[in-house]
Design a protein around this motif. Structure first.
Motif, PDB file in Angstrom:
ATOM      1  N   GLY A  32      38.844  39.281  39.248  1.00 39.56           N
ATOM      2  CA  GLY A  32      39.178  38.535  40.291  1.00 39.56           C
ATOM      3  C   GLY A  32      37.963  37.843  41.138  1.00 39.56           C
ATOM      4  O   GLY A  32      38.303  37.201  41.940  1.00 39.56           O
ATOM      5  N   SER A  33      36.803  38.034  40.580  1.00 36.47           N
ATOM      6  CA  SER A  33      35.701  37.511  41.378  1.00 36.47           C
ATOM      7  C   SER A  33      35.305  36.040  40.714  1.00 36.47           C
ATOM      8  O   SER A  33      35.694  35.596  39.600  1.00 36.47           O
ATOM      9  N   ASP A  36      34.291  39.802  45.345  1.00 33.90           N
ATOM     10  CA  ASP A  36      34.875  38.655  45.033  1.00 33.90           C
ATOM     11  C   ASP A  36      33.838  37.489  44.484  1.00 33.90           C
ATOM     12  O   ASP A  36      34.335  36.734  43.976  1.00 33.90           O
ATOM     13  N   TYR A  42      41.636  46.231  37.350  1.00 28.27           N
ATOM     14  CA  TYR A  42      41.166  45.891  38.579  1.00 28.27           C
ATOM     15  C   TYR A  42      40.059  44.930  38.639  1.00 28.27           C
ATOM     16  O   TYR A  42      39.618  44.545  39.618  1.00 28.27           O
ATOM     17  N   THR A  43      39.659  44.189  37.411  1.00 21.73           N
ATOM     18  CA  THR A  43      38.792  43.337  37.064  1.00 21.73           C
ATOM     19  C   THR A  43      39.116  42.057  36.969  1.00 21.73           C
ATOM     20  O   THR A  43      40.447  41.767  36.858  1.00 21.73           O
ATOM     21  N   GLU A  63      33.571  43.847  40.219  1.00 24.83           N
ATOM     22  CA  GLU A  63      34.711  43.358  40.460  1.00 24.83           C
ATOM     23  C   GLU A  63      35.585  44.303  40.849  1.00 24.83           C
ATOM     24  O   GLU A  63      36.661  44.402  41.863  1.00 24.83           O
TER      25      GLU A  63
END
Length: 377
Positions: A96-97, A191, A93-94, A186
């Motif tokens: 994406g920022s 984001d 889940y990391t 993240e």
């Protein structure tokens, strides 16, 4: 926004509301007839499971996010295994920022700038995490600047999360666990991650190696003696910003902008295919903040299209791997029983000049094969 002081998704009260029972005494602390202070939350917090940490972070529970970061920052052997298990579960889940590093000498206005930029982004609907790397207290090893108090307006915004972390004396003012903290933020859905460094004159290479865009804040007319870090750090920057461009200082800021634009012509850009812009801004009036963010968005769009953005992320992951290997080897070396036994005498001999440094090092490495290292408690 600061951690909410309300029951988390795990059903427990946050630590700030845990009050230990008092003693029967008067205000001077001596025994007296005053009744004991009642407490309904004096029980120590229960240790969360890996699943509870993962669920809480993914659900945006700020209390659990704060506890997960504390778990990551802990050097206790009992916490390290669980921390790595939490990270492994959250890793999908990391990434994406947009990661932005912000540095500059003390007094340049980093916190004021970050508050202005972060507030603008939050009001546009972004979720912003600020990792503020504070200098460490030589006594407590804790943060001493208090970024939540220096960014009060941003700290109270519902879309913002500020996490001050002590630098621990690490090179460049980057906390050892900042990378893992960034990943947790993240995974929690932020984001944009802004990483503020101390900027005390050490190499800022470490922060360059964990962010996508590196922003250097400069002062107009401060002189080389104050901005001793600028020569090396300019070569790492993706953009330069002359701060405090308001009032009587605006003319000096514009002159400095022209000077730095000229200087950048003679430097190789830190990012292939990108020419670092030089901007001016006033965090107090908000002037120039929007334009700076437009440059960062342009950077992401152009470098994503060219493939440089993804390549940098891959290279950073590779560098991180070797950095952690170096740290682990150092830890294992000094934990070796033969090294612990011989190091004090060899160190003293080196200091007194009776044993060459190279010879002492060779003797220590030769001792590695004599006994097997014992696990640290």
């Amino acid at each position: 926004m600061t951690d909410k002081q309300q029951p988390s998704s795990s059903g427990e009260l946050p630590f700030a509301l845990s009050v230990l029972a008092g003693i029967a005494s008067r205000h001077d602390g001596l025994p007296g007839s005053a009744p004991p202070v009642p407490s309904s939350a004096g029980i120590a917090r229960r240790q969360l499971t890996v699943e509870e940490y993962v669920t809480g972070v993914r659900n945006g529970d700020r209390t659990i996010l704060a506890r997960a970061i504390t778990l990551i920052e802990s050097n206790a052997p009992a916490h390290m295994a669980q921390a790595q298990a939490v990270l492994a579960a959250l890793l999908p889940y990391t990434g994406g920022s947009l990661r932005v590093g912000i540095t500059g000498v003390p007094g340049v206005g980093k916190s004021t700038f970050i508050e202005a930029l972060g507030t603008m982004l939050c009001e546009r609907g972004h979720r912003v995490a600020v990792l503020a790397i504070d200098p460490s207290s030589s006594i407590s090893r804790g943060s001493i600047l208090g970024d939540k108090t220096r960014m009060e307006r941003l700290a109270h915004h519902p879309n913002a999360y500020i996490r001050p972390s002590p630098s621990g004396g690490s090179l460049g003012g980057v906390a050892r666990k900042s990378r893992e903290t960034l990943l947790l933020c993240e995974a929690a859905g932020f984001d944009i991650v802004l990483v503020e460094t101390v900027g005390v004159g050490q190499s800022e290479t470490a922060v360059r190696g964990m962010v996508d865009f590196f922003l250097l804040l400069m002062l107009a007319g401060a002189g080389d003696e104050l901005q001793g870090i600028k020569k090396g750090v300019i070569e790492l920057a993706d953009a330069l910003v002359i701060t405090k461009a308001d009032g009587d200082n605006r003319a000096r800021a514009m002159a400095a902008q022209a000077e730095y634009r000229h200087a950048l012509r003679y430097l190789t850009p830190a990012t292939p295919g990108w020419k670092p812009p030089v901007r001016t801004c006033s965090a107090l009036t908000g002037s120039g903040i929007t334009e700076i963010w437009q440059e960062i968005e342009r950077f992401r769009a152009e470098l994503t299209a060219s493939g440089v953005f993804a390549a940098r992320r891959r290279e950073q992951a590779r560098d991180w791997l070797y950095t952690l290997i170096d740290e682990q080897l150092r830890t294992l070396f000094f934990a070796h029983p033969a090294v612990r036994e011989r190091l004090p005498a060899l160190e003293q001999a080196v200091v007194e000049g009776t044993v060459p440094v190279v010879s002492a090092v060779q003797q220590l490495f030769a001792a590695l094969g004599e006994t097997q290292p014992q696990p640290t408690p």
